[in-house]
Design a protein around this motif. Structure first.
Motif, PDB file in Angstrom:
ATOM      1  N   PRO A   4       0.946  -1.292  -0.014  1.00 35.75           N
ATOM      2  CA  PRO A   4       0.025   0.092   0.019  1.00 35.75           C
ATOM      3  C   PRO A   4       0.849   1.259  -0.102  1.00 35.75           C
ATOM      4  N   LEU A   5       0.122   2.305  -0.461  1.00 36.34           N
ATOM      5  CA  LEU A   5       0.944   3.598  -0.355  1.00 36.34           C
ATOM      6  C   LEU A   5       0.438   4.257   0.981  1.00 36.34           C
ATOM      7  N   HIS A   6       1.298   5.003   1.368  1.00 37.76           N
ATOM      8  CA  HIS A   6       1.054   5.688   2.728  1.00 37.76           C
ATOM      9  C   HIS A   6       0.780   7.105   2.593  1.00 37.76           C
ATOM     10  N   ILE A   7      -0.302   7.863   2.694  1.00 38.37           N
ATOM     11  CA  ILE A   7      -0.681   9.061   2.333  1.00 38.37           C
ATOM     12  C   ILE A   7      -0.197   9.950   3.603  1.00 38.37           C
ATOM     13  N   ARG A   8       0.178  10.954   3.353  1.00 36.50           N
ATOM     14  CA  ARG A   8       0.417  11.863   4.463  1.00 36.50           C
ATOM     15  C   ARG A   8       0.206  13.394   4.214  1.00 36.50           C
ATOM     16  N   PRO A   9      -0.296  14.427   4.788  1.00 39.24           N
ATOM     17  CA  PRO A   9      -0.094  15.716   4.646  1.00 39.24           C
ATOM     18  C   PRO A   9       0.998  16.384   4.996  1.00 39.24           C
ATOM     19  N   ALA A  10       1.488  17.321   4.088  1.00 45.47           N
ATOM     20  CA  ALA A  10       2.320  18.383   4.560  1.00 45.47           C
ATOM     21  C   ALA A  10       1.865  19.250   5.781  1.00 45.47           C
ATOM     22  N   VAL A  11       2.875  19.790   6.543  1.00 41.78           N
ATOM     23  CA  VAL A  11       2.595  20.539   7.475  1.00 41.78           C
ATOM     24  C   VAL A  11       2.985  21.855   7.684  1.00 41.78           C
ATOM     25  N   PRO A  12       2.115  22.820   7.601  1.00 41.17           N
ATOM     26  CA  PRO A  12       2.473  24.312   7.412  1.00 41.17           C
ATOM     27  C   PRO A  12       3.556  24.674   8.645  1.00 41.17           C
ATOM     28  N   MET A 193      -5.089  14.428  -8.415  1.00 35.80           N
ATOM     29  CA  MET A 193      -4.876  13.164  -9.234  1.00 35.80           C
ATOM     30  C   MET A 193      -5.099  11.831  -8.175  1.00 35.80           C
ATOM     31  N   SER A 194      -5.040  10.758  -8.965  1.00 39.87           N
ATOM     32  CA  SER A 194      -5.065   9.533  -8.236  1.00 39.87           C
ATOM     33  C   SER A 194      -3.758   9.029  -8.242  1.00 39.87           C
ATOM     34  N   ARG A 199      -6.353   8.826  -4.147  1.00 38.05           N
ATOM     35  CA  ARG A 199      -6.687  10.153  -4.238  1.00 38.05           C
ATOM     36  C   ARG A 199      -5.700  11.195  -3.326  1.00 38.05           C
ATOM     37  N   LEU A 200      -5.033  11.859  -4.174  1.00 42.71           N
ATOM     38  CA  LEU A 200      -4.158  12.950  -3.705  1.00 42.71           C
ATOM     39  C   LEU A 200      -4.326  14.560  -4.154  1.00 42.71           C
ATOM     40  N   THR A 201      -4.381  15.429  -3.157  1.00 49.64           N
ATOM     41  CA  THR A 201      -4.675  16.811  -3.512  1.00 49.64           C
ATOM     42  C   THR A 201      -3.558  17.576  -3.178  1.00 49.64           C
ATOM     43  N   ALA A 202      -3.507  18.941  -3.405  1.00 51.64           N
ATOM     44  CA  ALA A 202      -2.439  19.677  -3.121  1.00 51.64           C
ATOM     45  C   ALA A 202      -1.898  19.738  -1.818  1.00 51.64           C
ATOM     46  N   GLY A 203      -0.718  19.525  -1.662  1.00 49.33           N
ATOM     47  CA  GLY A 203      -0.057  19.691  -0.172  1.00 49.33           C
ATOM     48  C   GLY A 203      -0.089  18.274   0.493  1.00 49.33           C
ATOM     49  N   SER A 204      -0.420  17.295  -0.305  1.00 47.00           N
ATOM     50  CA  SER A 204      -0.471  15.813   0.272  1.00 47.00           C
ATOM     51  C   SER A 204       0.623  15.045  -0.409  1.00 47.00           C
ATOM     52  N   ALA A 205       1.021  14.149  -0.039  1.00 50.94           N
ATOM     53  CA  ALA A 205       2.143  13.082  -0.454  1.00 50.94           C
ATOM     54  C   ALA A 205       1.768  11.700  -0.257  1.00 50.94           C
ATOM     55  N   ALA A 206       2.271  10.742  -1.097  1.00 47.17           N
ATOM     56  CA  ALA A 206       2.166   9.147  -0.984  1.00 47.17           C
ATOM     57  C   ALA A 206       3.483   8.924  -0.814  1.00 47.17           C
ATOM     58  N   PHE A 207       3.887   8.020   0.012  1.00 52.11           N
ATOM     59  CA  PHE A 207       4.959   7.207   0.182  1.00 52.11           C
ATOM     60  C   PHE A 207       4.999   5.748  -0.052  1.00 52.11           C
ATOM     61  N   GLU A 215       0.745   4.376 -11.104  1.00 53.90           N
ATOM     62  CA  GLU A 215      -0.180   4.825 -12.135  1.00 53.90           C
ATOM     63  C   GLU A 215      -0.965   6.322 -11.706  1.00 53.90           C
ATOM     64  N   PHE A 216      -0.367   7.248 -12.563  1.00 53.08           N
ATOM     65  CA  PHE A 216      -0.931   8.616 -12.121  1.00 53.08           C
ATOM     66  C   PHE A 216      -2.381   8.828 -13.123  1.00 53.08           C
ATOM     67  N   LYS A 217      -3.419   9.431 -12.559  1.00 51.34           N
ATOM     68  CA  LYS A 217      -4.500   9.755 -13.263  1.00 51.34           C
ATOM     69  C   LYS A 217      -4.804  11.214 -12.897  1.00 51.34           C
ATOM     70  N   GLY A 218      -5.004  12.210 -13.926  1.00 51.27           N
ATOM     71  CA  GLY A 218      -5.119  13.439 -13.433  1.00 51.27           C
ATOM     72  C   GLY A 218      -6.617  13.862 -13.463  1.00 51.27           C
ATOM     73  N   THR A 219      -7.126  14.066 -12.198  1.00 53.67           N
ATOM     74  CA  THR A 219      -8.389  14.464 -12.211  1.00 53.67           C
ATOM     75  C   THR A 219      -8.577  15.800 -12.611  1.00 53.67           C
ATOM     76  N   ARG A 220      -7.781  16.851 -12.289  1.00 54.05           N
ATOM     77  CA  ARG A 220      -7.551  17.777 -13.180  1.00 54.05           C
ATOM     78  C   ARG A 220      -5.968  18.195 -13.474  1.00 54.05           C
ATOM     79  N   GLU A 221      -5.513  19.380 -14.155  1.00 54.09           N
ATOM     80  CA  GLU A 221      -4.200  19.213 -14.434  1.00 54.09           C
ATOM     81  C   GLU A 221      -3.597  19.551 -13.002  1.00 54.09           C
ATOM     82  N   THR A 222      -2.442  18.658 -12.792  1.00 53.94           N
ATOM     83  CA  THR A 222      -1.853  18.492 -11.582  1.00 53.94           C
ATOM     84  C   THR A 222      -0.156  18.546 -11.892  1.00 53.94           C
ATOM     85  N   ARG A 223       0.491  19.356 -10.876  1.00 53.91           N
ATOM     86  CA  ARG A 223       2.011  19.132 -10.946  1.00 53.91           C
ATOM     87  C   ARG A 223       2.209  18.751  -9.557  1.00 53.91           C
TER      88      ARG A 223
END
Length: 244
Positions: A4-12, A193-194, A199-207, A215-223
């Motif tokens: 599995p991927l491990h999803i974590r948010p970045a901390v401001p 994107m996924s 699902r991953l959104t801005a400011g989050s990461a998958a380890f 495999e990356f799928k763009g829900t909308r344009e994603t950098r």
């Protein structure tokens, strides 16, 4: 997908002299992800930044999205990085440097630290700059891939690492092959994107580790940033600007 991927948010948080960062590591309970020991998505206003401070025991890459950042160190290096460019320093046995933004506008980018293996902790420090035109890139039907490390990039590290800045178009799919023995992370700078159906959104990461494909799928344009490498599997003693 083998694990599995491990999803974590970045901390401001605030770092240096008033620089705003979104930090993936080091954090309480998540100090490093061997061989990576720091990941900051920074935004710096004029008048703030990172005045003179010491480092040792690792390598760092500062990669810029916008603005400008000026580097100065006790080795005599003086340079300014602009959008799409990067700088690499190898702290080795120790150096002192500063990174300060331009006089106007926001300076934004990513700083990534990569640990040095024990046998290289005492090497001589060094510095290298690569301008935007020096970074190889591939324009494809799914978007744009910029090869910050590997893929013909002039930026060389002491650890086997691949590091890319990828823009994925909305509705498109991209599959990345991960070499055996590599572990790493995916960080979303902007968009959504996924990744292997996570699902991953801005400011989050998958380890990830022990995965042969992503495999990356763009829900909308994603950098997003994709970084992976060979872990040293050695004890990491990290405190402030030092990694021993």
């Amino acid at each position: 997908m083998n694990s599995p991927l491990h999803i974590r948010p970045a901390v401001p948080m605030e770092e240096g002299a008033g620089a705003q960062v979104k930090r993936l590591m080091p954090l309480a309970g998540f100090r490093n992800y061997d061989p990576f020991v720091l990941f900051d998505h920074f935004q710096i206003q004029p008048g703030h930044g990172f005045p003179d401070h010491p480092h040792r025991g690792f390598e760092a890459i500062t990669y810029l999205f916008r603005g400008a950042i000026s580097h100065a160190d006790n080795l005599g290096n003086r340079s300014t990085v602009t959008p799409g460019g990067a700088q690499r320093f190898t702290a080795g046995r120790g150096l002192v440097h500063s990174e300060m933004p331009g006089a106007s506008g926001v300076t934004e980018g990513i700083q990534l630290w990569i640990n040095l293996p024990k046998e290289l902790k005492g090497i001589e420090p060094s510095y290298e700059q690569a301008d935007a035109a020096d970074i190889p890139e591939d324009l494809t039907d799914f978007g744009l891939v910029r090869h910050i490390v590997d893929g013909g990039s002039p930026i060389l590290l002491q650890t086997e690492v691949r590091y890319q800045d990828i823009t994925l178009r909305q509705g498109r799919t991209f599959t990345a092959s991960i070499p055996g023995g590599h572990r790493g992370l995916v960080y979303v700078v902007s968009g959504e994107m996924s990744v292997n159906e996570h699902r991953l959104t801005a400011g989050s990461a998958a380890f990830f580790e022990e995965i042969s494909e992503l495999e990356f799928k763009g829900t909308r344009e994603t950098r997003f940033m994709l970084a992976h490498g060979i872990p040293h599997r050695q004890e990491i003693i990290q405190y402030g600007p030092f990694v021993d």
